[in-house]
Design a protein around this motif. Structure first.
Motif, PDB file in Angstrom:
ATOM      1  N   ASN A  45       0.862  -1.175   0.000  1.00 51.53           N
ATOM      2  CA  ASN A  45       0.000   0.000   0.000  1.00 51.53           C
ATOM      3  C   ASN A  45       0.903   1.230   0.000  1.00 51.53           C
ATOM      4  O   ASN A  45       1.748   1.379   0.879  1.00 51.53           O
ATOM      5  CB  ASN A  45      -0.901   0.015   1.235  1.00 51.53           C
ATOM      6  N   VAL A  46       0.739   2.087  -0.994  1.00 49.44           N
ATOM      7  CA  VAL A  46       1.649   3.223  -1.127  1.00 49.44           C
ATOM      8  C   VAL A  46       0.887   4.538  -1.078  1.00 49.44           C
ATOM      9  O   VAL A  46      -0.326   4.585  -1.275  1.00 49.44           O
ATOM     10  CB  VAL A  46       2.443   3.147  -2.449  1.00 49.44           C
ATOM     11  N   ASN A  47       1.635   5.593  -0.805  1.00 50.97           N
ATOM     12  CA  ASN A  47       1.077   6.932  -0.796  1.00 50.97           C
ATOM     13  C   ASN A  47       1.362   7.632  -2.116  1.00 50.97           C
ATOM     14  O   ASN A  47       1.951   7.056  -3.021  1.00 50.97           O
ATOM     15  CB  ASN A  47       1.642   7.722   0.386  1.00 50.97           C
ATOM     16  N   ASN A  48       0.975   8.881  -2.175  1.00 52.97           N
ATOM     17  CA  ASN A  48       1.033   9.642  -3.418  1.00 52.97           C
ATOM     18  C   ASN A  48       2.028  10.793  -3.303  1.00 52.97           C
ATOM     19  O   ASN A  48       2.230  11.343  -2.218  1.00 52.97           O
ATOM     20  CB  ASN A  48      -0.378  10.169  -3.718  1.00 52.97           C
ATOM     21  N   GLN A  49       2.672  11.140  -4.414  1.00 52.51           N
ATOM     22  CA  GLN A  49       3.510  12.331  -4.434  1.00 52.51           C
ATOM     23  C   GLN A  49       3.362  13.046  -5.775  1.00 52.51           C
ATOM     24  O   GLN A  49       3.112  12.422  -6.807  1.00 52.51           O
ATOM     25  CB  GLN A  49       4.976  11.993  -4.169  1.00 52.51           C
ATOM     26  N   ILE A  50       3.497  14.359  -5.718  1.00 54.32           N
ATOM     27  CA  ILE A  50       3.439  15.199  -6.910  1.00 54.32           C
ATOM     28  C   ILE A  50       4.677  16.080  -6.891  1.00 54.32           C
ATOM     29  O   ILE A  50       4.891  16.832  -5.938  1.00 54.32           O
ATOM     30  CB  ILE A  50       2.170  16.066  -6.934  1.00 54.32           C
ATOM     31  N   SER A  51       5.497  15.983  -7.929  1.00 52.73           N
ATOM     32  CA  SER A  51       6.751  16.734  -7.960  1.00 52.73           C
ATOM     33  C   SER A  51       6.724  17.775  -9.077  1.00 52.73           C
ATOM     34  O   SER A  51       6.178  17.546 -10.155  1.00 52.73           O
ATOM     35  CB  SER A  51       7.939  15.784  -8.156  1.00 52.73           C
ATOM     36  N   PHE A  52       7.352  18.918  -8.795  1.00 51.87           N
ATOM     37  CA  PHE A  52       7.393  20.052  -9.719  1.00 51.87           C
ATOM     38  C   PHE A  52       8.859  20.317 -10.061  1.00 51.87           C
ATOM     39  O   PHE A  52       9.694  20.439  -9.165  1.00 51.87           O
ATOM     40  CB  PHE A  52       6.754  21.278  -9.069  1.00 51.87           C
ATOM     41  N   HIS A  53       9.169  20.435 -11.371  1.00 55.11           N
ATOM     42  CA  HIS A  53      10.567  20.342 -11.782  1.00 55.11           C
ATOM     43  C   HIS A  53      11.149  21.553 -12.493  1.00 55.11           C
ATOM     44  O   HIS A  53      12.334  21.521 -12.859  1.00 55.11           O
ATOM     45  CB  HIS A  53      10.746  19.095 -12.651  1.00 55.11           C
ATOM     46  N   ASN A  54      10.392  22.594 -12.686  1.00 53.88           N
ATOM     47  CA  ASN A  54      10.947  23.778 -13.338  1.00 53.88           C
ATOM     48  C   ASN A  54      10.111  25.006 -12.988  1.00 53.88           C
ATOM     49  O   ASN A  54       9.104  24.911 -12.273  1.00 53.88           O
ATOM     50  CB  ASN A  54      11.025  23.585 -14.859  1.00 53.88           C
ATOM     51  N   LYS A  55      10.541  26.150 -13.494  1.00 57.44           N
ATOM     52  CA  LYS A  55       9.882  27.414 -13.174  1.00 57.44           C
ATOM     53  C   LYS A  55       8.426  27.411 -13.624  1.00 57.44           C
ATOM     54  O   LYS A  55       7.544  27.895 -12.911  1.00 57.44           O
ATOM     55  CB  LYS A  55      10.638  28.567 -13.829  1.00 57.44           C
ATOM     56  N   LYS A  56       8.175  26.876 -14.818  1.00 60.27           N
ATOM     57  CA  LYS A  56       6.801  26.845 -15.327  1.00 60.27           C
ATOM     58  C   LYS A  56       5.896  26.042 -14.401  1.00 60.27           C
ATOM     59  O   LYS A  56       4.750  26.434 -14.136  1.00 60.27           O
ATOM     60  CB  LYS A  56       6.774  26.251 -16.737  1.00 60.27           C
ATOM     61  N   ALA A  57       6.409  24.933 -13.888  1.00 62.26           N
ATOM     62  CA  ALA A  57       5.623  24.110 -12.972  1.00 62.26           C
ATOM     63  C   ALA A  57       5.351  24.852 -11.670  1.00 62.26           C
ATOM     64  O   ALA A  57       4.233  24.823 -11.142  1.00 62.26           O
ATOM     65  CB  ALA A  57       6.351  22.802 -12.693  1.00 62.26           C
ATOM     66  N   LEU A  58       6.367  25.527 -11.143  1.00 62.17           N
ATOM     67  CA  LEU A  58       6.208  26.241  -9.873  1.00 62.17           C
ATOM     68  C   LEU A  58       5.217  27.393  -9.992  1.00 62.17           C
ATOM     69  O   LEU A  58       4.559  27.754  -9.011  1.00 62.17           O
ATOM     70  CB  LEU A  58       7.559  26.768  -9.394  1.00 62.17           C
ATOM     71  N   GLU A  59       5.094  27.961 -11.171  1.00 64.66           N
ATOM     72  CA  GLU A  59       4.139  29.054 -11.371  1.00 64.66           C
ATOM     73  C   GLU A  59       2.693  28.581 -11.251  1.00 64.66           C
ATOM     74  O   GLU A  59       1.780  29.398 -11.096  1.00 64.66           O
ATOM     75  CB  GLU A  59       4.373  29.700 -12.738  1.00 64.66           C
ATOM     76  N   SER A  60       2.485  27.270 -11.298  1.00 54.94           N
ATOM     77  CA  SER A  60       1.133  26.722 -11.155  1.00 54.94           C
ATOM     78  C   SER A  60       0.745  26.536  -9.693  1.00 54.94           C
ATOM     79  O   SER A  60      -0.385  26.156  -9.395  1.00 54.94           O
ATOM     80  CB  SER A  60       1.032  25.381 -11.886  1.00 54.94           C
ATOM     81  N   LEU A  61       1.686  26.803  -8.776  1.00 57.54           N
ATOM     82  CA  LEU A  61       1.439  26.648  -7.343  1.00 57.54           C
ATOM     83  C   LEU A  61       1.169  27.996  -6.689  1.00 57.54           C
ATOM     84  O   LEU A  61       1.903  28.957  -6.912  1.00 57.54           O
ATOM     85  CB  LEU A  61       2.648  25.999  -6.655  1.00 57.54           C
TER      86      LEU A  61
END
Length: 221
Positions: free
Chosen positions: A196-212
């Protein structure tokens, strides 16, 4: 699994194929939102679950709440401070489960002997221009993806955002045996099937971080 049952029911009620229903559930992040509310949804009737699904799709909710646990206070996310050889490569890691983020931060505070830790809550606005990779489970593709990022280091892909299972304490032994060549991919996946595993969401560049967008930051002692 509740999300699969809901997806199959949605397809049947709307007279669409399973593939079409899957695409709709991905587009509106229904799988992720069911996981967020899993404790509540498992306590109510199935019709209420389906009402929740219909509401998500009808309201076109593209935002997803994610959490990041750490011992550090910061104002801006700095990818240069990210650790190397992570599951999905160098990046900013979050989870849709607040308790999981808090547990990660707590364990980190014990290792670092910190006086406290933080949990950051963000709203993730998924845009059409983001290149997002999703892993549905512990399969060969996920295993090989982790092997490359953990053994080579850096960022071994060109995705902006990656969503998938966590190679945590429950799975890491098997993953390491695969990386070392002791287990084949089929053998490793066979062993991982029972985790049974959990979930992760990773952000890898400036464009991705702008969505947060930061919602709140909570300090725990």
């Amino acid at each position: 699994m509740l999300s699969i049952q809901a997806m199959e029911t949605y397809a049947k009620r709307n007279h669409i194929t399973g593939e079409e229903a899957i695409n709709i559930f991905y587009r509106y992040q229904v799988f992720e939102k069911i996981m967020i509310q899993h404790e509540y949804l498992h306590q109510v009737g199935f019709e209420e679950v389906m009402n929740y699904v219909e509401q998500i799709i009808q309201e076109d909710l593209h935002s997803l709440t994610v959490f990041h646990g750490t011992t550090k206070r910061f104002e801006q996310i700095d990818l240069n401070k990210s650790h190397n050889r992570r599951d999905f490569g160098v990046g900013f890691y979050t989870t849709i489960l607040e308790n999981q983020a808090r547990e990660w931060a707590y364990r980190l505070s014990l290792r670092e002997k910190s006086k406290g830790y933080y949990v950051y809550q963000y709203s993730f606005e998924e845009g059409d221009l983001l290149n997002i990779k999703r892993f549905d489970g512990l399969n060969k593709e996920w295993l090989e993806f982790i092997r490359k990022n953990r053994s080579i280091g850096g960022l071994q892909h060109n995705y902006d955002v990656v969503i998938g299972p966590v190679a945590d304490d429950n799975t890491m032994e098997t993953v390491q045996l695969y990386i070392s060549g002791i287990l084949t991919a089929d053998e490793a996946v066979g062993r991982l099937r029972y985790n049974n595993v959990n979930n992760q969401i990773s952000f890898h560049n400036k464009k991705a971080l702008e969505s947060l967008k930061l919602v709140r930051r909570t300090f725990y002692e």
